[in-house]
Design an enzyme around this catalytic site. Structure first.
Site, PDB file in Angstrom:
ATOM      1  N   TRP A  40       0.845  -1.198   0.000  1.00 34.68           N
ATOM      2  CA  TRP A  40       0.000   0.000   0.000  1.00 34.68           C
ATOM      3  C   TRP A  40       0.870   1.233   0.000  1.00 34.68           C
ATOM      4  O   TRP A  40       1.948   1.232   0.609  1.00 34.68           O
ATOM      5  CB  TRP A  40      -0.852  -0.009   1.272  1.00 34.68           C
ATOM      6  N   ASN A  83      -2.439  -2.918  -4.577  1.00 35.75           N
ATOM      7  CA  ASN A  83      -3.789  -3.033  -4.039  1.00 35.75           C
ATOM      8  C   ASN A  83      -4.575  -1.749  -4.229  1.00 35.75           C
ATOM      9  O   ASN A  83      -4.000  -0.695  -4.470  1.00 35.75           O
ATOM     10  CB  ASN A  83      -3.712  -3.376  -2.548  1.00 35.75           C
ATOM     11  N   CYS A  84      -5.884  -1.890  -4.075  1.00 37.08           N
ATOM     12  CA  CYS A  84      -6.790  -0.744  -4.142  1.00 37.08           C
ATOM     13  C   CYS A  84      -6.245   0.380  -3.269  1.00 37.08           C
ATOM     14  O   CYS A  84      -5.874   0.116  -2.137  1.00 37.08           O
ATOM     15  CB  CYS A  84      -8.173  -1.157  -3.657  1.00 37.08           C
ATOM     16  N   PRO A  85      -6.152   1.605  -3.695  1.00 40.81           N
ATOM     17  CA  PRO A  85      -6.741   2.160  -4.933  1.00 40.81           C
ATOM     18  C   PRO A  85      -5.774   2.267  -6.112  1.00 40.81           C
ATOM     19  O   PRO A  85      -6.136   2.819  -7.124  1.00 40.81           O
ATOM     20  CB  PRO A  85      -7.104   3.577  -4.482  1.00 40.81           C
ATOM     21  N   ASP A  87      -4.839  -7.677  -7.749  1.00 40.37           N
ATOM     22  CA  ASP A  87      -5.807  -7.291  -6.727  1.00 40.37           C
ATOM     23  C   ASP A  87      -7.160  -7.953  -7.053  1.00 40.37           C
ATOM     24  O   ASP A  87      -7.713  -7.742  -8.124  1.00 40.37           O
ATOM     25  CB  ASP A  87      -5.930  -5.755  -6.738  1.00 40.37           C
TER      26      ASP A  87
END
Lengths: 160, 75
Positions: A101, B13-15, B40
């Site tokens: 992330w 991964n999102c976003p 994803d």
């Protein structure tokens, strides 16, 4: 030919913990990518998300958070012990890294590049002594009326 | 299917797949085709939703050995 009115989303980000900083930024960056006109109004602790001195070191506390994952069974009351917040923060940063992330500063930058309107609440700045120069470049400083003026025409309004 | 541009979003991964797809498509000409590769699990519905909202056409969506492959034609 009249251009179709763009969809609009207005978010209030009121929390300054590492976990609660992600939802407004993720929703805003995604909305902007989907051609939605988006604004985030950062208020109270939420201002930390766009404070250059703080946004890279937001924390998550295990106290009063029974959902916090733990490698061993962990009575929640132990979260008050010194060192528990840094430990929980390190653990969460590890989980964030594992799924690749973006960091909070990266996501803030993504939002600004995508033209998300980033508004910092003026009374919060007064109260905490945070200066406009402390905020990420591109953030505007305004009050409730500015946010409401945008939110009154919004299709989605969220308080986070 | 032929693509004018390939975007690798594997491992993201999102976003990020949506954010990167938007950026990539912005740099393309109308009618050109973008191939997006992602791992994803949400990307299957996310890319479809992105296409529906933005008006870019989702020509194909399939899975190959754990990788989701999408073809989008810029509107």
């Amino acid at each position: 030919m009249a251009e179709e009115k763009r969809k609009r989303m207005a978010i209030i980000a009121s929390k300054g913990t590492l976990d609660m900083a992600y939802p407004p930024l993720i929703l805003a960056s995604t909305a902007a990518a989907m051609d939605v006109e988006t604004a985030i109004f950062f208020t109270l602790y939420g201002v930390d998300i766009i404070n250059k001195k703080k946004y890279a070191s937001l924390k998550v506390a295990p106290v009063a958070n029974p959902a916090m994952p733990s490698p061993v069974p962990f009575p929640n009351i132990l979260g008050i012990l010194p060192g528990m917040t840094p430990m929980a923060t390190t653990m969460m940063k590890g989980m964030i890294k594992k799924i690749n992330w973006p960091t909070i500063p990266e996501l803030v930058q993504t939002c600004i590049e995508a033209d998300v309107k980033m508004i910092a609440c003026t009374p919060t700045l007064e109260m905490t002594g945070v200066k406009k120069e402390d905020l990420v470049e591109g953030v505007v400083v305004a009050g409730a009326a500015e946010f409401l003026n945008f939110a009154l025409d919004a299709d989605i309004t969220l308080f986070i | 299917m032929e693509a004018d541009k390939v975007l690798d979003c594997k491992g993201l991964n999102c976003p990020m797949p949506i954010v990167k797809t938007k950026k990539a498509i912005e740099e393309m000409e109308s009618g050109q085709v973008l191939r997006v590769e992602a791992t994803d699990k949400g990307s299957k519905s996310d890319i479809a939703a992105f296409a529906e909202r933005t008006g870019h056409e989702l020509l194909e969506s399939r899975e190959e050995g754990g990788v989701f492959i999408f073809y989008l034609r810029k509107k």
